[in-house]
Scaffold this active site. Sequence first.
Site, mmCIF file in Angstrom:
data_model
loop_
_atom_site.group_PDB
_atom_site.id
_atom_site.type_symbol
_atom_site.label_atom_id
_atom_site.label_comp_id
_atom_site.label_asym_id
_atom_site.label_seq_id
_atom_site.Cartn_x
_atom_site.Cartn_y
_atom_site.Cartn_z
ATOM 1 N N HIS B 74 0.820 -1.225 0.000
ATOM 2 C CA HIS B 74 0.000 0.000 0.000
ATOM 3 C C HIS B 74 0.852 1.273 0.000
ATOM 4 C CE1 HIS B 74 0.242 -0.164 4.537
ATOM 5 N NE2 HIS B 74 0.259 1.154 4.379
ATOM 6 N N ASP B 105 0.086 -7.471 1.214
ATOM 7 C CA ASP B 105 0.523 -6.094 1.480
ATOM 8 C C ASP B 105 2.041 -5.970 1.604
ATOM 9 O OD1 ASP B 105 0.350 -3.409 1.775
ATOM 10 O OD2 ASP B 105 -0.648 -3.408 3.722
ATOM 11 N N SER B 184 4.295 2.663 7.968
ATOM 12 C CA SER B 184 4.013 1.495 7.122
ATOM 13 C C SER B 184 5.250 1.084 6.331
ATOM 14 C CB SER B 184 2.887 1.811 6.148
ATOM 15 O OG SER B 184 1.679 1.857 6.822
#
Lengths: 488, 485
Positions: B74, B105, B184
Amino acid sequence: MKHCLQLLLIVFLLPSSLWSTETEPTPREFKNSVVSVRSYQQAHDWLIPWNKKALQQRNGAALVLPKQQLLTTAGLVNNHTLIEVRKPNDEKPYEAEVILADNAINLALLHIPDPAFWGKLSPVEWGKAEVGDSKVQYWENKNEWKSVAGKVKQLFIGYHAGSRAHFPSLEVAASLKSRVQGNPIVQNNQITGMVMQLRDSNLDALPASFLQTFIEKAASQPYQGFPQRGFGWQRISQDSLRSHLEIDKKLTGILITRVFQYGTGSDVLEPYDFLISIAGRPLSNEGKIEQPQWGSVLFDYLFTEKSATEATFPLEVIRQGKRIALQTDLTDFPAEQYSVPLKTVEHPPRYVLRGGVLFQELNMNYLELWGKEWQSKAPARLSIYQQLEANLSVNKNRRLVLLTRVLPTPITIGYQDLRALIVTEINGHSIQRLEDVVAAFETPREGFHQVKFLPGSNRAYLILPDAEMKTTDQQILQHFQIPQLERL
Amino acid sequence: MKNLLGKISFLCLFSLIFVGKLQAQNLQIEPSVILITNHQQQPSWTSPWKRGFTSSSNGTGFLIQNQWILTNAHVVSNSRLILLKKLSRAEPFIARVVAIAHDSDLAILKADDPSFYQEMVPLELGKLPELQSRVRTYGYPIGGTTISRTEGVVSRVEFGTYVHSGVDSHLIIQTDSAINPGNSGGPVLQDNKVVGVAFQSNPNLNDVGYLIPVPLIRRFLRDMTDGTYDGVPEIGIQVSNLLNKYQRHFLKLPFAKGGVLIDRVLPQTSAEGKLLMGDVLVDIGGVPIDSAGMVNYEGYRVPFHIMAEHKLVGDSLTFRVWRQQQFLEVDLELSLPPFSHEFRLSYDRPPQYLIFGGLVFMPLNRNYLQSARPSSSLIYEHLFREAENPGTRREQVILIVGALPSPVNAGYTNLKDYVVDRVNGIPIQSLKHLKNVLAELKDKAKYYRFESEWNPALVVLDKEAIAREHDRILQRYGITQGEQL
């Protein structure tokens, strides 16, 4: 001489009201035709179907009719535990009985058994509603009689979301904010309508002609509701669709898109019929007819104008290029005839409880447990089925039976979290109604009951042991203080 | 007193040694932790021909073997330009995506300029951390420009949904170390080894962050070594627990504990034709399955699907099942789940659409469902049709999502979410099929008649009017491309 002429001119130019001998009639007051209603209501709990919800109180008014009857809204008296009616200048509350409530059109008739109530009251005199000035008269604070000026803006064909019924409504601009239900609309010194509800900043009222038809229908037994359309339709605003269906450009009318199992026209119409007239009245491309008093109104007006007792009703269609005359019966579409029945207030929730597993039928009362936004908040499959059954495949004999909840008992370990599953079979019997559930549980197989759910549910089936289930059922009544194992 | 002083001195010395060791660890690790800036261009799922301006967002990545930079999918999705920034240099480096796994992911990047890798040491992958053990998260979260380090404790290891795809559930590590936007893709370390990649948080919980554990990272790296990322295979079954003893008696199970019941075998999956509805799965890959469907995986109790998720497409998996009163061994060759483009949120692919007569046709997918308030009919088509009527699912469910008003479609401009079942009586299977059907009808019919099982409104378009108006419609609405298939 010049002065004399001027005087004469002035005299002739004066408003006619100053010298006319005719004066406007004194405004009439309908104090003796309007009474106050207080209703104590306790609705059923569709989540815990053996319970009732908290007590609520609602206030409104009713109109006095001949034959010792009162007319008010059904919403005001639904789920009542007590209805109190008060007369002007009389503190005594009189207990009322409901003679008839038609929730499809939100009207109810009441009766007060105490003869003392009816003294000094005068039945309403109905007039003809029209666009223009009006007044709403009402009782405020028990004994204070008030009148608010307003204006009837138009007559439109209202749509009752709860019943899907179409009927004529008056849009009335008037600044009345509370206790609006049941008060009279006064025009030309006559009562021409009754207020039903507040909608945005306007009032919705039913015209006197419609109210009179209701009262007339209520007098005949058994009461038959107002006819409703038994078909869906669309406008043809595209030349391409018209040419494709080979409909002459000069013809006006509407395209029938689906035909229901009930309702007016459902017995004779077919999908893709082009309906050009109803009861001899030509239809416009917007589905409207010309009504002498109100101008263009939706054709549903015709169903409410005629009495349901009349045998037949002519329709004219273009079917596969040919003009065909049809005769249909005027019929209604009762709320309980939908496969996912519309909201009901008349009956308590039906349920069956076996071994701690609660079964109920899907209906709008159950879906509205998720609030006004139930379409997005209720379990997706239930709202899908509401749409599927309501729009596409109305089946008069079928209900969707749900496992709604599971009470924790020793025999339901592992199933406690199951909710809102559609039941398809029990012990090999197809389940179409709650009565089927009761019957199917009479025939266990090798000592077990198997309850199957619609494929794609988060469990394919569950098993309950027959002998233990019977014992558990008795324990449930005591342990959970539940009055009965089923209500059908 | 002397003793007390001695104790204090020891504690101070210990603290100094500990802090010094920690600083040394940080000095080793931090140069390998990279700030990633993704300049992305998001597609529009309601006006699919539109190409908006770019926006940028930051995430973190870190160097592992083969000069690969590991991060979250992402962080680098829908990218038009990816820039990397090292701790020691102000200048950004351009990177490209080597492999991307939207189902787990994860993504691998590589810098174009070899000088990027100077002074950087690849981080080593470790193993699944123990509960209550401490972990350290590195990254570039919002609220500053320098690298951030936070410490936390592993509070759970279980299965959870990976929100990037919206549907995939894999092993997940929960820590009490907050993970904020920008974190992230950052490494989470224990004893100088990577034990996870920070990837998502839970807006309903305070100070909770989630990590992608090493087993899934290793699976991703194995999958992509041949140059193509295939994806996480799935078994393709729906099961229910066997916690109820009466259900076990009903099934005449000869064992008192364990096993789950197969409720449904999904079509076109690994299990089709091998496992059957009604089978009781007793163990998977030699590991017993308990009555709630859990297995012991490295000391953690997690759903039995874990045994498939670390395998590759084409690998085999053996089940022991109880079928018709006997035990059987069943081998499956693992494959990818069907219709994944429709079920998962889609990235890096422009939306498919076709404009015909000013009506906009699109296939139903998760992106569309999330961008609009879906009607019941769309949810049914997406989730329940195949379950209720096996074999009826089409390759794609085609919708009229809206209309570009024009004389050719007058009267249909309010159409929305109209499921196209048939065109001139021909059932429509996909957007490409729709295009072919319309092309075939061009010389045969005067009108195109669209019908839907869900919507009784008949939609009829005039062939000549479409031919006349098509280019004008595109021009009027500033659309350069009438289709994207």
